[in-house]
Design an enzyme around this catalytic site. Structure first.
Site, PDB file in Angstrom:
ATOM      1  N   HIS A  22      -1.995  -5.386   1.946  1.00 42.78           N
ATOM      2  CA  HIS A  22      -3.226  -6.173   1.866  1.00 42.78           C
ATOM      3  C   HIS A  22      -2.851  -7.600   1.529  1.00 42.78           C
ATOM      4  O   HIS A  22      -1.970  -7.837   0.714  1.00 42.78           O
ATOM      5  CB  HIS A  22      -4.160  -5.648   0.762  1.00 42.78           C
ATOM      6  N   LYS A  68       0.821  -1.211   0.000  1.00 42.61           N
ATOM      7  CA  LYS A  68       0.000   0.000   0.000  1.00 42.61           C
ATOM      8  C   LYS A  68       0.856   1.263   0.000  1.00 42.61           C
ATOM      9  O   LYS A  68       2.056   1.214   0.310  1.00 42.61           O
ATOM     10  CB  LYS A  68      -0.925  -0.023   1.225  1.00 42.61           C
ATOM     11  N   ASN A 114      -1.937   0.530   7.074  1.00 40.23           N
ATOM     12  CA  ASN A 114      -1.481  -0.792   7.511  1.00 40.23           C
ATOM     13  C   ASN A 114      -0.614  -1.540   6.484  1.00 40.23           C
ATOM     14  O   ASN A 114      -0.516  -2.766   6.517  1.00 40.23           O
ATOM     15  CB  ASN A 114      -2.655  -1.636   8.003  1.00 40.23           C
ATOM     16  N   ARG A 173      -1.369 -14.045   6.264  1.00 38.58           N
ATOM     17  CA  ARG A 173      -2.200 -13.282   7.202  1.00 38.58           C
ATOM     18  C   ARG A 173      -1.547 -13.249   8.585  1.00 38.58           C
ATOM     19  O   ARG A 173      -1.578 -12.231   9.274  1.00 38.58           O
ATOM     20  CB  ARG A 173      -3.604 -13.877   7.282  1.00 38.58           C
ATOM     21  N   TYR A 230     -12.313  -3.437  -2.681  1.00 43.98           N
ATOM     22  CA  TYR A 230     -12.895  -3.368  -1.337  1.00 43.98           C
ATOM     23  C   TYR A 230     -14.427  -3.425  -1.385  1.00 43.98           C
ATOM     24  O   TYR A 230     -15.100  -2.713  -0.642  1.00 43.98           O
ATOM     25  CB  TYR A 230     -12.411  -2.112  -0.616  1.00 43.98           C
ATOM     26  N   GLU A 233      -9.925 -11.414  -5.975  1.00 43.41           N
ATOM     27  CA  GLU A 233      -8.993 -10.285  -5.957  1.00 43.41           C
ATOM     28  C   GLU A 233      -7.891 -10.429  -7.023  1.00 43.41           C
ATOM     29  O   GLU A 233      -7.502  -9.442  -7.658  1.00 43.41           O
ATOM     30  CB  GLU A 233      -8.356 -10.165  -4.567  1.00 43.41           C
TER      31      GLU A 233
HETATM   32  P1  ADP Z   1      -7.975  -6.558   6.041  1.00 45.27           P
HETATM   33  O1  ADP Z   1      -7.256  -5.517   5.233  1.00 45.27           O
HETATM   34  O2  ADP Z   1      -7.189  -6.941   7.268  1.00 45.27           O
HETATM   35  O3  ADP Z   1      -8.429  -7.741   5.217  1.00 45.27           O
HETATM   36  P2  ADP Z   1     -10.711  -5.511   5.954  1.00 45.27           P
HETATM   37  O4  ADP Z   1     -10.930  -6.209   4.645  1.00 45.27           O
HETATM   38  O5  ADP Z   1     -11.752  -5.669   7.033  1.00 45.27           O
HETATM   39  O6  ADP Z   1      -9.309  -5.905   6.620  1.00 45.27           O
HETATM   40  O7  ADP Z   1     -10.580  -3.964   5.701  1.00 45.27           O
HETATM   41  C1  ADP Z   1      -9.989  -3.487   4.538  1.00 45.27           C
HETATM   42  C2  ADP Z   1      -9.304  -2.181   4.828  1.00 45.27           C
HETATM   43  O8  ADP Z   1     -10.268  -1.205   5.203  1.00 45.27           O
HETATM   44  C3  ADP Z   1      -8.320  -2.256   5.994  1.00 45.27           C
HETATM   45  O9  ADP Z   1      -7.058  -2.700   5.606  1.00 45.27           O
HETATM   46  C4  ADP Z   1      -8.321  -0.829   6.468  1.00 45.27           C
HETATM   47  O10 ADP Z   1      -7.468  -0.048   5.631  1.00 45.27           O
HETATM   48  C5  ADP Z   1      -9.769  -0.389   6.242  1.00 45.27           C
HETATM   49  N1  ADP Z   1     -10.614  -0.573   7.424  1.00 45.27           N
HETATM   50  C6  ADP Z   1     -11.173  -1.724   7.858  1.00 45.27           C
HETATM   51  N2  ADP Z   1     -11.880  -1.548   8.980  1.00 45.27           N
HETATM   52  C7  ADP Z   1     -11.784  -0.220   9.276  1.00 45.27           C
HETATM   53  C8  ADP Z   1     -12.305   0.613  10.322  1.00 45.27           C
HETATM   54  N3  ADP Z   1     -13.075   0.125  11.296  1.00 45.27           N
HETATM   55  N4  ADP Z   1     -11.980   1.934  10.287  1.00 45.27           N
HETATM   56  C9  ADP Z   1     -11.212   2.423   9.293  1.00 45.27           C
HETATM   57  N5  ADP Z   1     -10.690   1.690   8.289  1.00 45.27           N
HETATM   58  C10 ADP Z   1     -10.974   0.393   8.266  1.00 45.27           C
END
Ligand code: ADP
Length: 151
Positions: A128, A10, A125, A93, A50, A139
Site C-alpha cells: 500500500h 502486505k 497486491n 505510486r 481503508y 494514514e
Molecule cells: P490502492 O491500494 O491502489 O490505493 P484502493 O484504495 O482503491 O487502491 O483500494 C484499496 C485496496 O482494496 C486495494 O489495494 C485492494 O486490495 C482492494 N480493492 C480495491 N478495489 C477492489 C476491487 N474492485 N475488488 C477487490 N478488491 C479491491
C-alpha cells in the site's frame, strides 16, 4: 515538493519474502525512511485505514487479507514505513503500479509480484502507498505516533 507517504508491506509480500526487494526499490527512488515498524493488524485498524472502502462489497475480504488470513500470517503482522522525499507520493505510486496486479505494468512492484486470488476474490497486491497528501497525513497518523517519526 518534499512529501511523506505511508507504505505498508502486505501479508502476500511477507509470505513471499519480498520485503527486502520492496524496500530496496523504494529506497532507490531517492527517498529516506523516517519511520518503520512491525504492526499487528486488527479488524478495527484495517477498517480505519481503508475508510474509503466502507460500504463496498470487498471490504470484508480486504480486512481479512490485511490480517494475513489468506497468506498464513498467523500473528497478523504487516510492515509499516514512512518514506520521505521530493514528490514521494507520485514517485512511489508509479513504482508500485495499478491497484489490480493483472493490470499493473510488468516492471512495477504489483505487476512483477502481485497476483489475483480467484478463490477468495481478492487482489494480492503486495504493497500500500498513500494516494495523496491528505491521505498520507491521515494514514501516517493511524499507524505511527508523532514521536516515532524522525524529524
Ligand atoms: P490502492 O491500494 O491502489 O490505493 P484502493 O484504495 O482503491 O487502491 O483500494 C484499496 C485496496 O482494496 C486495494 O489495494 C485492494 O486490495 C482492494 N480493492 C480495491 N478495489 C477492489 C476491487 N474492485 N475488488 C477487490 N478488491 C479491491
Amino acid at each position: 515538493m518534499k512529501e511523506q507517504t505511508l507504505i505498508l508491506i502486505k501479508p502476500d509480500a511477507i509470505s513471499k519474502r519480498l520485503s527486502g526487494i520492496i524496500i530496496d526499490r523504494l529506497e532507490h527512488l531517492g527517498l529516506d525512511i523516517k519511520a518503520a515498524k512491525v504492526a499487528v493488524v486488527t479488524p478495527e485498524l484495517a477498517k480505519e485505514h481503508y475508510a474509503n472502502l466502507a460500504g463496498t462489497p470487498f471490504l470484508e475480504g480486504v480486512v481479512s487479507f490485511m490480517m494475513g488470513n489468506a497468506n498464513g500470517i498467523e500473528d497478523h503482522r504487516i510492515y509499516a514505513f514512512v518514506f520521505e522525499g521530493q514528490d514521494a507520493i507520485a514517485k512511489v505510486r508509479a513504482e508500485i503500479g495499478a491497484t489490480n496486479p493483472l493490470k499493473a505494468l510488468p516492471h512495477t512492484i504489483r505487476g512483477a509480484f502481485g497476483s489475483y486470488n480467484e478463490k477468495l476474490d481478492i487482489m494480492e497486491n503486495c504493497v500500500h502507498a498513500s494516494g495523496s497528501i491528505e491521505d498520507a497525513k491521515r494514514e501516517i497518523a493511524i499507524w505511527f505516533k508523532a514521536e516515532e517519526i524522525v524529524k
